[in-house]
Design an enzyme around this catalytic site. Structure first.
Site, PDB file in Angstrom:
ATOM      1  N   LYS A 228      -5.886  85.021  19.017  1.00  0.00           N
ATOM      2  CA  LYS A 228      -7.168  85.639  19.360  1.00  0.00           C
ATOM      3  C   LYS A 228      -8.003  85.838  18.094  1.00  0.00           C
ATOM      4  O   LYS A 228      -9.159  85.461  18.040  1.00  0.00           O
ATOM      5  CB  LYS A 228      -6.903  86.969  20.059  1.00  0.00           C
ATOM      6  CG  LYS A 228      -8.144  87.692  20.500  1.00  0.00           C
ATOM      7  CD  LYS A 228      -7.800  88.924  21.324  1.00  0.00           C
ATOM      8  CE  LYS A 228      -9.047  89.764  21.537  1.00  0.00           C
ATOM      9  NZ  LYS A 228      -8.789  90.970  22.319  1.00  0.00           N
TER      10      LYS A 228
ATOM     11  N   GLU B  39       1.756  85.760  10.824  1.00  0.00           N
ATOM     12  CA  GLU B  39       2.816  84.858  11.293  1.00  0.00           C
ATOM     13  C   GLU B  39       2.219  83.538  11.772  1.00  0.00           C
ATOM     14  O   GLU B  39       2.674  82.448  11.402  1.00  0.00           O
ATOM     15  CB  GLU B  39       3.592  85.489  12.463  1.00  0.00           C
ATOM     16  CG  GLU B  39       4.439  86.687  12.106  1.00  0.00           C
ATOM     17  CD  GLU B  39       3.671  87.997  12.188  1.00  0.00           C
ATOM     18  OE1 GLU B  39       2.423  87.979  12.142  1.00  0.00           O
ATOM     19  OE2 GLU B  39       4.334  89.052  12.276  1.00  0.00           O
TER      20      GLU B  39
ATOM     21  N   GLY C 278      -4.797  90.653  24.114  1.00  0.00           N
ATOM     22  CA  GLY C 278      -3.762  89.658  23.830  1.00  0.00           C
ATOM     23  C   GLY C 278      -2.693  89.599  24.911  1.00  0.00           C
ATOM     24  O   GLY C 278      -2.329  88.521  25.398  1.00  0.00           O
ATOM     25  N   ARG C 279      -2.191  90.750  25.308  1.00  0.00           N
ATOM     26  CA  ARG C 279      -1.083  90.770  26.284  1.00  0.00           C
ATOM     27  C   ARG C 279      -1.568  90.516  27.714  1.00  0.00           C
ATOM     28  O   ARG C 279      -0.774  90.501  28.648  1.00  0.00           O
ATOM     29  CB  ARG C 279      -0.317  92.090  26.179  1.00  0.00           C
ATOM     30  CG  ARG C 279      -1.183  93.333  26.270  1.00  0.00           C
ATOM     31  CD  ARG C 279      -0.424  94.560  25.798  1.00  0.00           C
ATOM     32  NE  ARG C 279      -1.260  95.754  25.723  1.00  0.00           N
ATOM     33  CZ  ARG C 279      -2.006  96.092  24.679  1.00  0.00           C
ATOM     34  NH1 ARG C 279      -2.026  95.314  23.620  1.00  0.00           N
ATOM     35  NH2 ARG C 279      -2.720  97.204  24.678  1.00  0.00           N
TER      36      ARG C 279
ATOM     37  N   GLU D 186       3.299  97.799  24.792  1.00  0.00           N
ATOM     38  CA  GLU D 186       2.150  97.787  23.876  1.00  0.00           C
ATOM     39  C   GLU D 186       0.944  98.441  24.565  1.00  0.00           C
ATOM     40  O   GLU D 186       0.060  98.978  23.912  1.00  0.00           O
ATOM     41  CB  GLU D 186       1.815  96.351  23.425  1.00  0.00           C
ATOM     42  CG  GLU D 186       1.064  96.316  22.105  1.00  0.00           C
ATOM     43  CD  GLU D 186       0.814  94.905  21.565  1.00  0.00           C
ATOM     44  OE1 GLU D 186       0.085  94.144  22.206  1.00  0.00           O
ATOM     45  OE2 GLU D 186       1.342  94.583  20.485  1.00  0.00           O
TER      46      GLU D 186
ATOM     47  N   HIS E  46      27.293  91.115  34.548  1.00  0.00           N
ATOM     48  CA  HIS E  46      28.525  90.976  33.762  1.00  0.00           C
ATOM     49  C   HIS E  46      28.330  91.462  32.337  1.00  0.00           C
ATOM     50  O   HIS E  46      29.102  91.104  31.445  1.00  0.00           O
ATOM     51  CB  HIS E  46      28.988  89.517  33.792  1.00  0.00           C
ATOM     52  CG  HIS E  46      29.368  89.086  35.172  1.00  0.00           C
ATOM     53  ND1 HIS E  46      30.634  89.247  35.679  1.00  0.00           N
ATOM     54  CD2 HIS E  46      28.615  88.571  36.169  1.00  0.00           C
ATOM     55  CE1 HIS E  46      30.657  88.808  36.928  1.00  0.00           C
ATOM     56  NE2 HIS E  46      29.438  88.402  37.248  1.00  0.00           N
TER      57      HIS E  46
ATOM     58  N   LYS F  47       2.099  96.198   9.403  1.00  0.00           N
ATOM     59  CA  LYS F  47       1.442  94.985   8.887  1.00  0.00           C
ATOM     60  C   LYS F  47       0.867  95.254   7.505  1.00  0.00           C
ATOM     61  O   LYS F  47       1.013  94.439   6.588  1.00  0.00           O
ATOM     62  CB  LYS F  47       0.276  94.578   9.803  1.00  0.00           C
ATOM     63  CG  LYS F  47       0.647  94.017  11.143  1.00  0.00           C
ATOM     64  CD  LYS F  47      -0.627  93.542  11.855  1.00  0.00           C
ATOM     65  CE  LYS F  47      -0.386  93.239  13.309  1.00  0.00           C
ATOM     66  NZ  LYS F  47      -1.605  92.913  14.039  1.00  0.00           N
TER      67      LYS F  47
HETATM   68  O1  F6P Z   1       0.325  92.734  16.490  1.00  0.00           O
HETATM   69  C1  F6P Z   1       0.032  92.892  17.818  1.00  0.00           C
HETATM   70  C2  F6P Z   1      -0.970  91.882  18.299  1.00  0.00           C
HETATM   71  O2  F6P Z   1      -2.245  92.235  17.924  1.00  0.00           O
HETATM   72  C3  F6P Z   1      -0.855  91.699  19.795  1.00  0.00           C
HETATM   73  O3  F6P Z   1      -1.555  92.636  20.500  1.00  0.00           O
HETATM   74  C4  F6P Z   1      -1.336  90.310  19.978  1.00  0.00           C
HETATM   75  O4  F6P Z   1      -0.967  89.809  21.220  1.00  0.00           O
HETATM   76  C5  F6P Z   1      -0.647  89.636  18.812  1.00  0.00           C
HETATM   77  O5  F6P Z   1      -0.710  90.585  17.771  1.00  0.00           O
HETATM   78  C6  F6P Z   1      -1.229  88.337  18.373  1.00  0.00           C
HETATM   79  O6  F6P Z   1      -2.560  88.432  17.966  1.00  0.00           O
HETATM   80  P1  F6P Z   1      -3.452  87.157  17.804  1.00  0.00           P
HETATM   81  O7  F6P Z   1      -3.569  86.478  19.114  1.00  0.00           O
HETATM   82  O8  F6P Z   1      -4.781  87.660  17.305  1.00  0.00           O
HETATM   83  O9  F6P Z   1      -2.810  86.261  16.786  1.00  0.00           O
END
Ligand code: F6P
Length: 550
Positions: free
Chosen positions: A214, A220, A276-277, A362, A393, A513
């Protein structure tokens, strides 16, 4: 600049229905499901609701009719109806980020109109869907070629959180409908193993990367995307022309996409009003569409939309997300439970619990109300689970005989997609049996009657009275998946509304972060840095530096 946007929320614990529930809880907390069922032979038929093809049996919950009446009254007192309308009509209910919350617009039909800042967003949504469909068709048909003219056979989605969990879950859930000639991989973790393993057997000439973010700034994702770029360029002698054939972006941030080197013509857009979620039905679903095709993707959207409409219009008494949300709140706030186990008896839904973890925790893992005061009650429980029967199990021991009360959501489908001998009857007999065993247990008398020696009897008793919902659907189709996900989205909304919190921000992920950004150079600097952390963090950093020989 953002204005001060706290909301004046009447304290939840001062609401009449909350006070009545507090008194009522004392009266019913010792009720036994055995008694409730014995006293009302129709309970298992009565305490059910069915909508848009999903059947919810909530009879095995520790509730009476009175409980439900009070919970529904609480929803009304908290203005749930108005909050639903506020969300659906594009009001900026995400006050801490000053944003509308409109994932429901992503699955609205073409003719709908939803206005944000004076603009109808529905045509934009459909324009992106059409662009995704056009692209997906070209890739799936082989018309879209890689740099050397080979067709694309591998799709690697690079993203994390909402830009990963929805796509992975949906890919796994709908694998049956996917193009089996294509390989789909998902890279999320900063751990280099994730990328390495995802591409180790892939031919770069046949691989398409979707960089899904987003913000297009997530550490990452950007690190993995740069690594992917290097991996690709290494295969093509550093020819940057290859990027255009092997990289597309999904983002709200065109500027950062261009900076990365992806032509914005190859960017699939979404908007800041998609959390995002809550984004799996936006362009973040591009990998899903590539896997199952545009027609199936639209069928999935139809399923979401049907549940959206149900949530928006059905009376609360028969409103599936409202009922589920209220039941979760009942256990969390009155019984003090801390978890919900989500137990899909459907192998294709193996990533569904992981997806729900982000969706629920979240969203509602918050301790401040919308007016900035600390809550005096519990908010989100921990969502977790595994597909049945594997969980049986492993951790079901605790569900049956442990000291924690854990409400369970069982999810099952009448028809299997892969009929094989007696498997499905056995699978379904297990899901029904587990809900039955949790609710009714096994008494001392029953254990003794089996001839169990006295000393062993206490170990073999199941006290029962452990609540569960059972959700049944006909068959796992793209449409059914849409309904199921939207059911949980709106259940989470129901909970967050009553708790008076903002389910749509995630400030709690920020601190870690920021601290990591400070520590990165302390691990990488050749010169021993002066460390200003606590003694534990300092020592861990030193130990790592010494061991790796920096
Ligand atoms: O760190 C949490 C978050 O902001 C989530 O809410 C989101 O889904 C994820 O990181 C990834 O964010 P982006 O789509 O901006 O890379």
């Amino acid at each position: 600049m953002m204005t001060n946007r706290t909301e004046n929320i009447f304290p939840l614990t001062e609401r009449n229905a909350w006070k009545a529930l507090t008194v009522h809880y004392e009266q019913v907390r010792r009720l036994q499901l055995r008694t409730l069922f014995a006293d009302d032979p129709q309970r298992g038929e009565r305490m059910t609701a069915e909508a848009v093809g999903l059947y919810l049996d909530y009879s095995k919950n520790l509730v009476t009719d009175e409980t439900l009446t009070l919970l529904l009254q609480l929803a009304r007192e908290c203005g749930l109806r108005q909050r639903i309308e506020a969300m659906f009509s594009g009001e900026k209910i995400n006050i801490t980020e000053d944003r509308a919350v409109l994932h429901v617009a992503l699955r609205a039909p073409k003719e709908a109109s939803i206005i944000v800042d004076g603009v109808n967003v529905v045509p934009q949504v459909h324009a992106v869907l059409d662009k995704m469909a056009h692209f997906s068709e070209r890739v799936r048909s082989g018309e879209w070629k890689g740099h050397t003219g080979k067709r694309i056979r591998n799709v690697v989605n690079i993203g994390i959180g909402g830009s990963d969990l929805g796509p992975v879950m949906a890919y796994e859930a709908l694998k049956y409908y996917s193009d089996r000639a294509m390989i789909f991989r998902f890279v999320s973790n900063i751990d280099s193993t994730d990328f390495t393993e995802a591409v180790h057997d892939l031919d770069p000439a046949e691989t398409l990367f979707i960089v899904s973010s987003k913000t297009f700034t997530t550490l990452e994702t950007m690190t993995n995307a740069h690594t992917a770029r290097e991996w690709l360029l290494a295969a093509f002698g550093g020819d940057t022309q290859s990027i255009a054939k092997h990289f597309v972006a999904v983002s709200t941030n065109a500027e950062e996409v261009a900076k990365f080197g992806i032509d914005t013509a190859q960017m699939f857009e979404f908007w800041d009003w998609v959390g995002g979620r809550y984004s799996m039905t936006s362009a973040i679903g591009l990998s899903t569409m590539l896997a199952i095709g545009p027609a199936n993707f639209r069928i999935m959207l139809r399923g979401f939309h049907q549940m959206d409409e149900h949530f928006r219009t059905a009376p609360f008494e028969s409103n599936l997300p409202v009922l589920m949300g209220l039941l979760t709140l009942w256990y969390t706030d009155f019984f003090g439970t801390q978890a919900v186990a989500v137990l899909p008896y459907e192998q294709y839904l193996k990533r569904f619990p992981a997806y729900l973890q982000q969706l629920a925790m979240e969203s509602n893992g918050k301790q401040m109300t919308l007016n900035g005061s600390r809550v005096s009650y519990n908010t989100s429980p921990i969502y977790w689970g595994e597909p049945g029967t594997n969980g049986q199990h492993s951790f079901y021991q605790l569900l049956h005989q442990g000291t924690s009360l854990i409400p369970c959501d069982f999810i099952a489908f009448i028809e299997t997609l892969n009929p094989l001998g007696r498997h499905h009857d056995i699978l379904l007999s297990n899901v029904f049996a587990q809900a039955e065993a949790l609710a009714f247990g096994k008494t001392v008398e029953q254990v003794k009657a089996e001839g169990t020696p006295d000393w062993l009897v206490p170990h073999r008793i199941f006290e029962g009275n452990r609540p569960s919902n059972t959700i049944l659907a006909e068959r796992l189709t793209p449409e059914a998946l849409g309904k199921l996900v939207a059911l949980y989205e709106h259940s989470v909304f129901t909970q967050g509304t009553i708790w008076g919190i903002n389910s749509f921000d995630q400030w709690g992920v920020e601190l870690g972060k920021v601290l990591a950004q400070r520590i990165i150079p302390e691990l990488e600097n050749k010169i021993e840095p002066a460390l200003g952390h606590d003694s534990s963090t300092n020592q861990l950093i030193r130990r790592y530096r010494n061991s790796k020989g920096t």
